[in-house]
Motif scaffolding. Structure first.
Motif, PDB file in Angstrom:
ATOM      1  N   LEU A 199     -12.183 -16.897  37.629  1.00 25.76           N
ATOM      2  CA  LEU A 199     -11.926 -18.257  38.632  1.00 25.76           C
ATOM      3  C   LEU A 199     -10.471 -18.263  38.965  1.00 25.76           C
ATOM      4  O   LEU A 199     -10.094 -18.851  40.103  1.00 25.76           O
ATOM      5  N   ARG A 200      -9.705 -17.904  37.985  1.00 23.41           N
ATOM      6  CA  ARG A 200      -8.061 -17.913  38.069  1.00 23.41           C
ATOM      7  C   ARG A 200      -7.811 -17.000  39.180  1.00 23.41           C
ATOM      8  O   ARG A 200      -6.811 -17.163  40.095  1.00 23.41           O
ATOM      9  N   LYS A 201      -8.616 -15.901  39.041  1.00 23.71           N
ATOM     10  CA  LYS A 201      -8.307 -14.902  40.095  1.00 23.71           C
ATOM     11  C   LYS A 201      -8.682 -15.098  41.510  1.00 23.71           C
ATOM     12  O   LYS A 201      -8.049 -14.862  42.704  1.00 23.71           O
ATOM     13  N   THR A 202      -9.861 -15.873  41.769  1.00 19.12           N
ATOM     14  CA  THR A 202     -10.119 -16.287  42.968  1.00 19.12           C
ATOM     15  C   THR A 202      -9.484 -17.419  43.665  1.00 19.12           C
ATOM     16  O   THR A 202      -9.856 -18.177  44.570  1.00 19.12           O
ATOM     17  N   LYS A 203      -8.434 -17.885  42.628  1.00 16.91           N
ATOM     18  CA  LYS A 203      -7.652 -19.187  43.141  1.00 16.91           C
ATOM     19  C   LYS A 203      -8.689 -20.512  43.333  1.00 16.91           C
ATOM     20  O   LYS A 203      -8.551 -21.203  44.295  1.00 16.91           O
ATOM     21  N   GLY A 204      -9.360 -20.626  42.446  1.00 15.70           N
ATOM     22  CA  GLY A 204     -10.504 -21.667  42.325  1.00 15.70           C
ATOM     23  C   GLY A 204     -11.862 -21.630  42.901  1.00 15.70           C
ATOM     24  O   GLY A 204     -12.299 -20.442  43.359  1.00 15.70           O
ATOM     25  N   ILE A 205     -12.653 -22.528  43.186  1.00 16.50           N
ATOM     26  CA  ILE A 205     -13.976 -22.691  43.481  1.00 16.50           C
ATOM     27  C   ILE A 205     -14.498 -23.578  44.442  1.00 16.50           C
ATOM     28  O   ILE A 205     -13.903 -24.952  43.928  1.00 16.50           O
ATOM     29  N   THR A 206     -14.962 -23.758  45.451  1.00 20.55           N
ATOM     30  CA  THR A 206     -15.767 -24.836  46.175  1.00 20.55           C
ATOM     31  C   THR A 206     -17.268 -24.986  46.062  1.00 20.55           C
ATOM     32  O   THR A 206     -17.982 -23.927  45.666  1.00 20.55           O
ATOM     33  N   THR A 207     -17.975 -25.992  46.679  1.00 21.26           N
ATOM     34  CA  THR A 207     -19.201 -26.044  46.654  1.00 21.26           C
ATOM     35  C   THR A 207     -19.920 -25.114  47.446  1.00 21.26           C
ATOM     36  O   THR A 207     -21.187 -24.637  47.187  1.00 21.26           O
ATOM     37  N   LYS A 208     -19.408 -24.597  48.561  1.00 23.48           N
ATOM     38  CA  LYS A 208     -19.742 -23.499  49.531  1.00 23.48           C
ATOM     39  C   LYS A 208     -19.860 -22.289  48.725  1.00 23.48           C
ATOM     40  O   LYS A 208     -20.687 -21.556  48.891  1.00 23.48           O
ATOM     41  N   ASP A 209     -19.057 -22.022  47.656  1.00 22.76           N
ATOM     42  CA  ASP A 209     -19.253 -20.569  46.939  1.00 22.76           C
ATOM     43  C   ASP A 209     -20.453 -20.680  45.994  1.00 22.76           C
ATOM     44  O   ASP A 209     -20.868 -19.478  45.856  1.00 22.76           O
ATOM     45  N   ILE A 210     -21.021 -21.759  45.646  1.00 25.73           N
ATOM     46  CA  ILE A 210     -22.441 -21.972  45.053  1.00 25.73           C
ATOM     47  C   ILE A 210     -23.425 -22.121  45.678  1.00 25.73           C
ATOM     48  O   ILE A 210     -24.378 -22.384  44.997  1.00 25.73           O
ATOM     49  N   GLY A 211     -23.485 -22.201  47.131  1.00 21.89           N
ATOM     50  CA  GLY A 211     -24.493 -22.242  47.834  1.00 21.89           C
ATOM     51  C   GLY A 211     -24.810 -23.753  48.232  1.00 21.89           C
ATOM     52  O   GLY A 211     -25.848 -24.149  48.928  1.00 21.89           O
ATOM     53  N   PHE A 212     -23.905 -24.668  48.053  1.00 26.60           N
ATOM     54  CA  PHE A 212     -24.146 -26.142  48.621  1.00 26.60           C
ATOM     55  C   PHE A 212     -23.788 -26.084  50.118  1.00 26.60           C
ATOM     56  O   PHE A 212     -23.088 -25.620  50.601  1.00 26.60           O
ATOM     57  N   ALA A 213     -24.913 -26.947  50.707  1.00 28.78           N
ATOM     58  CA  ALA A 213     -24.794 -26.975  52.076  1.00 28.78           C
ATOM     59  C   ALA A 213     -23.772 -28.197  52.354  1.00 28.78           C
ATOM     60  O   ALA A 213     -23.399 -28.960  51.450  1.00 28.78           O
ATOM     61  N   GLY A 214     -23.217 -28.161  53.809  1.00 23.34           N
ATOM     62  CA  GLY A 214     -22.221 -29.224  54.067  1.00 23.34           C
ATOM     63  C   GLY A 214     -20.865 -28.901  53.872  1.00 23.34           C
ATOM     64  O   GLY A 214     -20.731 -27.830  53.767  1.00 23.34           O
ATOM     65  N   LYS A 215     -20.109 -29.890  54.242  1.00 30.00           N
ATOM     66  CA  LYS A 215     -18.618 -29.613  53.896  1.00 30.00           C
ATOM     67  C   LYS A 215     -18.269 -29.116  52.572  1.00 30.00           C
ATOM     68  O   LYS A 215     -18.510 -29.770  51.528  1.00 30.00           O
TER      69      LYS A 215
END
Length: 352
Positions: free
Chosen positions: A273-289
Motif C-alpha cells: 500500500l505504501r508503494k501504491t501511494k494509498g488506497i480509495t474505495t474505488k480500488d476495492i470496488g465501491f460504487a460512487g465517488k
C-alpha cells in the motif's frame, strides 16, 4: 489601727520617719514638726509645739516661741489644720492679739514662702519616687510574666520544631516511596502496553472505510490485499470486524480491525500500500465517488496517543518524516538525519 500624725491627721506608715512627744506621747511625722538630723535636741528631749508652748518658762519669756507656724497660719491666715503641712516655726509672743503685727509681716511672708517651696519640693520628690518605685515594680512584674511566657513559647516552639523535623523526614520518606511506586507503576504500564501491542503484531486497522449494511469484512481485507499486490484468502484471516472507538465522532465510520494468521502477510500488505501511494474505495470496488481511507498497524490506545504527541512535536520541530513499522514509531528530520525510535513518553525528549 496604725499611728496618726497629730499635725496633718494622716496615718504614719512603718516606712516613714516619726517622732514622739516626751510630754504628751503623741506621734508626729518628722517632716511635719521639722525634726531632722540637724536638730540639736535628742528624741528623749523633744516636745511637741503644743507642749512646748504650754510648759511654763523660767526667767524672761519675752522671746519664747509660744506657737508653731501651723498655729499661726491657722489663726492669722485662716488656713484649715488638716491642709497645713508646713514646717513648724516659732514666732514672737503677742498678748491679746488676733492679727500679725504689720511690722513683722515683711519678715514672715518670705520665710513662709521658702518653707512652702521646700515642703512642696519634698512632697514632689516623694511622689515621683513613689510613682517611680511603683512603675518599676510593675515593669519588673510584667517582665517576669513576659519572661515566663517567652519561656513557654520557646518550649512550645522547640516541640513544634521537633515535630516539624519528624514530619519532614516522614514526607521525604513518603516522597521516595511514591517515586518508587510511580516507577513501578510506569514499568508495569509499559510492560502491559508491550504485551498488548505484541498481541496485535498481526493486526491491521482500517480507518475511514465507509460502512455498508451487508458488508463482509473478510472480503474487504481480501480486496485491500489484492490492491497491495498480495494474494489473500479468507482462510488467512483469523477475524475481521468493526470496533467501537473510545470517542465517537459523528458521520465517521467505525474502524475495521483484521487479525491475520501470518504477520509477514500483514507486513507485505502495508508495504504494497505504501508503494501504491494509498488506497480509495474505488480500488476495492465501491460504487460512487472515490473516498480515501487508511490502513495501519493496529496500535494500542497508549501507542496511538504517543503517535499523536510525536507528530505534534515533530511538526513544531520541522521534522519531515513520522511513520509506524511493526507497531513501532519512528521519525526523521530529513533525508540525511538519523532515525529516532519513540517507545515511550520519555523518548519524546529525543526530538530536538
Amino acid at each position: 489601727m496604725g499611728l496618726q500624725c497629730e499635725a496633718c491627721n494622716n496615718n504614719i506608715s512603718v516606712t516613714q520617719r516619726r517622732i514622739k512627744c516626751t510630754i504628751c506621747s503623741k506621734s508626729f511625722h518628722s517632716e511635719c514638726v521639722d525634726f531632722g538630723d540637724t536638730t540639736s535636741l535628742s528624741r528623749n528631749q523633744w516636745k511637741c509645739p503644743s507642749c512646748a508652748v504650754a510648759q511654763r518658762k523660767v526667767g524672761d519669756n519675752s522671746d519664747t516661741p509660744v506657737r508653731s507656724i501651723k498655729a499661726a497660719t491657722q489663726t492669722n491666715l485662716n488656713l484649715p489644720a488638716t491642709h497645713s503641712k508646713a514646717k513648724d516655726i516659732a514666732i514672737p509672743t503677742m498678748e491679746n492679739s488676733g492679727t500679725i503685727p504689720s511690722q513683722i509681716t515683711p519678715d514672715l511672708m518670705p520665710h513662709l514662702e521658702q518653707l512652702l517651696d521646700i515642703k512642696l519640693k519634698s512632697i514632689k520628690e516623694e511622689i515621683v519616687a513613689e510613682i517611680k518605685s511603683t512603675i518599676l515594680n510593675q515593669i519588673k512584674d510584667e517582665i517576669k510574666a513576659m519572661s515566663s511566657q517567652v519561656k513557654n513559647i520557646e518550649n512550645s516552639y522547640q516541640i513544634l520544631q521537633n515535630e516539624h523535623c519528624d514530619l519532614k523526614q516522614e514526607i521525604i520518606k513518603m516522597r521516595a516511596d511514591i517515586t518508587e511506586r510511580d516507577n513501578q507503576i510506569t514499568e508495569l504500564h509499559n510492560s502491559l502496553n508491550k504485551q498488548q501491542q505484541w498481541c496485535r503484531q498481526s493486526n491491521i486497522e482500517v480507518i475511514g472505510l465507509p460502512e455498508l449494511s451487508n458488508e463482509n469484512p473478510k472480503l474487504l481485507i481480501t480486496e485491500i490485499a489484492n490492491h497491495a499486490g498480495v494474494k489473500l484468502s479468507a482462510e488467512d484471516v483469523e477475524f475481521a470486524h468493526r470496533v467501537q472507538p473510545f470517542k465517537s465522532i459523528p458521520n465517521r465510520p467505525r474502524s475495521l480491525v483484521i487479525k491475520l494468521k501470518d504477520r509477514n502477510v500483514k507486513d507485505r500488505i502495508l508495504s504494497g500500500l505504501r508503494k501504491t501511494k494509498g488506497i480509495t474505495t474505488k480500488d476495492i470496488g465501491f460504487a460512487g465517488k472515490p473516498t480515501r481511507f487508511y490502513v495501519f498497524d493496529h496500535l494500542t490506545p497508549n501507542n496511538k496517543v504517543l503517535l499523536k504527541e510525536t507528530k505534534d512535536i515533530a511538526a513544531k520541530k520541522s521534522y519531515k518524516f513520522v511513520w509506524v513499522r511493526n507497531c513501532h514509531i519512528f521519525l526523521r528530520k530529513n533525508e540525511e538525519s538519523p532515525v529516532l525510535s519513540i517507545a515511550s513518553k520519555k523518548d519524546l525528549s529525543k526530538i530536538a
